[in-house]
Write a protein that holds these residues in place. Structure first.
Motif, PDB file in Angstrom:
ATOM      1  N   PHE A 123     -27.789   4.923  28.409  1.00  0.00           N
ATOM      2  CA  PHE A 123     -26.880   3.802  28.118  1.00  0.00           C
ATOM      3  C   PHE A 123     -25.442   4.203  28.425  1.00  0.00           C
ATOM      4  N   LYS A 124     -25.090   5.420  28.036  1.00  0.00           N
ATOM      5  CA  LYS A 124     -23.731   5.908  28.251  1.00  0.00           C
ATOM      6  C   LYS A 124     -23.417   5.975  29.749  1.00  0.00           C
ATOM      7  N   ALA A 125     -24.389   6.441  30.527  1.00  0.00           N
ATOM      8  CA  ALA A 125     -24.181   6.580  31.968  1.00  0.00           C
ATOM      9  C   ALA A 125     -24.084   5.227  32.659  1.00  0.00           C
ATOM     10  N   ALA A 126     -24.866   4.255  32.170  1.00  0.00           N
ATOM     11  CA  ALA A 126     -24.950   2.974  32.883  1.00  0.00           C
ATOM     12  C   ALA A 126     -23.969   1.918  32.389  1.00  0.00           C
ATOM     13  N   SER A 127     -23.552   2.000  31.113  1.00  0.00           N
ATOM     14  CA  SER A 127     -22.793   0.880  30.540  1.00  0.00           C
ATOM     15  C   SER A 127     -21.439   0.648  31.215  1.00  0.00           C
ATOM     16  N   GLY A 128     -20.870   1.679  31.790  1.00  0.00           N
ATOM     17  CA  GLY A 128     -19.590   1.509  32.472  1.00  0.00           C
ATOM     18  C   GLY A 128     -19.719   0.731  33.772  1.00  0.00           C
ATOM     19  N   ARG A 129     -20.927   0.727  34.329  1.00  0.00           N
ATOM     20  CA  ARG A 129     -21.131   0.111  35.651  1.00  0.00           C
ATOM     21  C   ARG A 129     -21.794  -1.261  35.601  1.00  0.00           C
ATOM     22  N   ILE A 130     -22.830  -1.392  34.771  1.00  0.00           N
ATOM     23  CA  ILE A 130     -23.606  -2.647  34.849  1.00  0.00           C
ATOM     24  C   ILE A 130     -23.558  -3.483  33.564  1.00  0.00           C
ATOM     25  N   GLY A 131     -22.698  -3.192  32.674  1.00  0.00           N
ATOM     26  CA  GLY A 131     -22.590  -4.003  31.449  1.00  0.00           C
ATOM     27  C   GLY A 131     -23.522  -3.509  30.354  1.00  0.00           C
ATOM     28  N   ALA A 132     -23.137  -3.807  29.124  1.00  0.00           N
ATOM     29  CA  ALA A 132     -23.840  -3.234  27.969  1.00  0.00           C
ATOM     30  C   ALA A 132     -25.284  -3.734  27.844  1.00  0.00           C
ATOM     31  N   VAL A 133     -25.484  -5.042  28.050  1.00  0.00           N
ATOM     32  CA  VAL A 133     -26.818  -5.610  27.793  1.00  0.00           C
ATOM     33  C   VAL A 133     -27.850  -5.073  28.788  1.00  0.00           C
ATOM     34  N   ILE A 134     -27.491  -5.150  30.081  1.00  0.00           N
ATOM     35  CA  ILE A 134     -28.424  -4.660  31.114  1.00  0.00           C
ATOM     36  C   ILE A 134     -28.644  -3.152  30.945  1.00  0.00           C
ATOM     37  N   SER A 135     -27.572  -2.446  30.587  1.00  0.00           N
ATOM     38  CA  SER A 135     -27.701  -0.988  30.385  1.00  0.00           C
ATOM     39  C   SER A 135     -28.667  -0.694  29.251  1.00  0.00           C
ATOM     40  N   ALA A 136     -28.525  -1.451  28.161  1.00  0.00           N
ATOM     41  CA  ALA A 136     -29.401  -1.217  27.001  1.00  0.00           C
ATOM     42  C   ALA A 136     -30.862  -1.483  27.374  1.00  0.00           C
ATOM     43  N   ILE A 137     -31.082  -2.577  28.122  1.00  0.00           N
ATOM     44  CA  ILE A 137     -32.464  -2.907  28.508  1.00  0.00           C
ATOM     45  C   ILE A 137     -33.027  -1.834  29.433  1.00  0.00           C
ATOM     46  N   THR A 138     -32.196  -1.419  30.423  1.00  0.00           N
ATOM     47  CA  THR A 138     -32.651  -0.403  31.379  1.00  0.00           C
ATOM     48  C   THR A 138     -32.934   0.915  30.659  1.00  0.00           C
ATOM     49  N   ALA A 139     -31.995   1.315  29.789  1.00  0.00           N
ATOM     50  CA  ALA A 139     -32.167   2.574  29.053  1.00  0.00           C
ATOM     51  C   ALA A 139     -33.434   2.520  28.217  1.00  0.00           C
ATOM     52  N   ASN A 140     -33.664   1.369  27.611  1.00  0.00           N
ATOM     53  CA  ASN A 140     -34.847   1.186  26.779  1.00  0.00           C
ATOM     54  C   ASN A 140     -36.129   1.307  27.588  1.00  0.00           C
ATOM     55  N   ILE A 141     -36.163   0.627  28.733  1.00  0.00           N
ATOM     56  CA  ILE A 141     -37.389   0.650  29.550  1.00  0.00           C
ATOM     57  C   ILE A 141     -37.688   2.079  30.009  1.00  0.00           C
ATOM     58  N   ILE A 142     -36.643   2.764  30.509  1.00  0.00           N
ATOM     59  CA  ILE A 142     -36.869   4.130  31.028  1.00  0.00           C
ATOM     60  C   ILE A 142     -37.288   5.074  29.893  1.00  0.00           C
TER      61      ILE A 142
END
Lengths: 248, 237
Positions: A123-142
């Motif tokens: 989430f920390k790596a992705a939230s700066g680039r793709i937004g919090a919601v999508i980052s949370a979903i992506t982090a969760n799935i992975i």
């Protein structure tokens, strides 16, 4: 999601003792990091995160036979160290209530805490680039996919799950005589051999595995969706709760 | 959640098991657990399953409540038991008996020992911060469960739940869980302030009365050692 509720006596001691040692070492390292005011401030947070995880787990999901744990969300909110400590507290309380074995607390903590740790960093790596919601979903799935895969590997190698796999030799059962009987029956023709191979595929078991896969996928989907919706709610109402993960 | 019922039994019971020292109860629970794990004969495992059932009956805890909770591990272990049954039915039965026996042992411990005493025993081996997290988790759980109950009632009363609208329900549930998480964080902040004012420095003092042992402790320890010996001896009757 990956909380496997393994009872006592199923997993071989090598696995659960190793998991306990790794778990205690990690807990000790994370606990040692907390000092002074940070310790006073963060210990109640870990406590309420643990309580929240227990409550999330108690929520029924209708006809789907899995439950939420929201370990990734806990990691995002509390950080990796506290997430792991909370996962340990949750698994211990559950084990005391007979929900999962006491010997398997180590394995369950590593799996659930692993989701929290991995989820936080993803989430920390992705939230700066793709937004919090999508980052949370992506982090969760992975995180959930990896922990579920790890869970399957552990259970397969420790609990002899190969017995339930759709294709396996009868010799796997250790039934030497049964295997011998097949050989003694004489020479198989090529056609007979392929018929036998088809018979060897346990279709009931195959259907069972498909169902298990579907249930796991449904669980990952629902948990990711709920995490995304909660993060969306936070980013509107209390964005400061996500700050520790977003800003580091 | 049945945790409130179990907690009530632990705090309000008056049996010989409730009166025994927590450290004795933790010791014998783990001894029985070890016995169950190492027993590979179905007869021994059955005896180890019957022991906690008898102790539950003698301790006067609500058997129905305990059996309800014990049903969960039985269901989960069924998967592993079915897998083992492909090798032999005895192996499958052993998995079921071990899972149920271990769960009953733990439930007996939790139903006869208040959680503060239990975590007090854990504090002998775990770092202070982890024990504090246990205590905060347990305390927060009851408060948050109350909040959740009220929230679910409000959602239903305001038409926020429809049995056939899954996405609609999920959206509302996520909102409710979000609100509860915010409440929880506010609560942790309040706890931090209260505990700081009371001089909390990262270790809540917990009572650890384990000495002198009473007669009931001695009898329980003797009984558990007899059981361990019985498990270790290869009986040829």
């Amino acid at each position: 999601m990956s909380h496997i509720h393994l009872p006592d006596g199923v997993i071989s001691p090598v696995w659960w003792i190793t998991a306990w040692i790794i778990c205690i070492t990690l807990l000790w390292l994370f606990a040692r990091k907390l000092q002074g005011d940070e310790l006073r401030r963060k210990t109640p947070i870990a406590g309420v995160i643990g309580a929240l995880m227990l409550i999330f787990m108690s929520l029924p999901l209708g006809f789907i036979p899995v439950h939420l744990s929201l370990a990734v969300l806990s990691g995002i909110l509390a950080g990796p160290g506290l997430g792991l400590i909370a996962a340990f507290a949750v698994n211990t309380v559950l084990a005391l209530m007979g929900h999962g074995g006491f010997t398997t607390i180590g394995i369950n903590t590593l799996l659930m805490g692993g989701e929290a740790v991995l989820g936080y960093y993803l989430f920390k790596a992705a939230s700066g680039r793709i937004g919090a919601v999508i980052s949370a979903i992506t982090a969760n799935i992975i995180a959930l996919t990896l922990s579920t895969a790890l869970m399957i590997v552990i259970v397969s190698s420790a609990a002899g799950l190969t017995q339930a796999l759709p294709i396996h030799s009868h010799d796997d059962h250790g039934q030497a005589q049964h295997g011998q009987a097949h050989i003694d029956e004489g020479q198989y023709t090529e056609d007979k051999g392929s018929e036998q191979s088809i018979e060897n595929v346990q279709f009931l078991s195959l259907a069972g595995w498909s169902a298990v896969t579907l249930v796991i996928l449904a669980g990952i989907f629902i948990e990711s969706l709920v995490t995304g919706l909660i993060v969306r709610f936070f980013s509107r109402v209390r964005p400061d709760l996500l700050d520790s993960a977003v800003k580091g | 959640m049945h945790i409130a019922a179990i907690d009530y039994m632990a705090n309000n019971g008056d049996s010989f098991l409730h009166q025994a020292r927590p450290v004795t109860k933790v010791f014998i629970s783990f001894l029985f657990l070890v016995c169950l794990i190492i027993s590979s004969q179905i007869g021994k495992a059955l005896v180890l399953l019957v022991i906690p059932i008898i102790l539950i009956l003698l301790s006067g805890v609500n058997l129905r409540e305990v059996l309800h909770l014990a049903a969960y591990p039985l269901v989960f272990s069924l998967i592993f038991a079915l897998i083992r049954m492909q090798q032999s039915w005895i192996l499958g039965m052993l998995v079921l008996i071990k899972a149920l026996g271990a769960a009953l042992n733990m439930l007996l411990l939790l139903a006869t020992t208040p959680y503060t005493d239990l975590f007090g025993v854990f504090s002998y081996v775990l770092p202070g911060v982890i024990v504090d997290v246990f205590l905060f988790t347990y305390r927060s759980l009851f408060i948050l469960l109350d909040k959740l109950e009220n929230m679910v009632k409000s959602i239903r009363l305001r038409g926020g739940f429809h049995p056939m609208k899954l996405l609609f329900n999920l959206k509302n549930a996520a909102g409710a869980l979000g609100v509860m998480t915010i409440h929880a964080f506010d609560m942790s902040e309040r706890m931090y302030r209260i505990y700081s004012l009371r001089g909390y420095k990262g270790k809540i003092p917990v009572t650890r009365d384990w000495w002198p042992l009473r007669l009931v402790d001695g009898l329980l320890l003797l009984f558990s050692l007899i059981v361990l010996t019985g498990v270790l001896i290869p009986w040829n009757i």
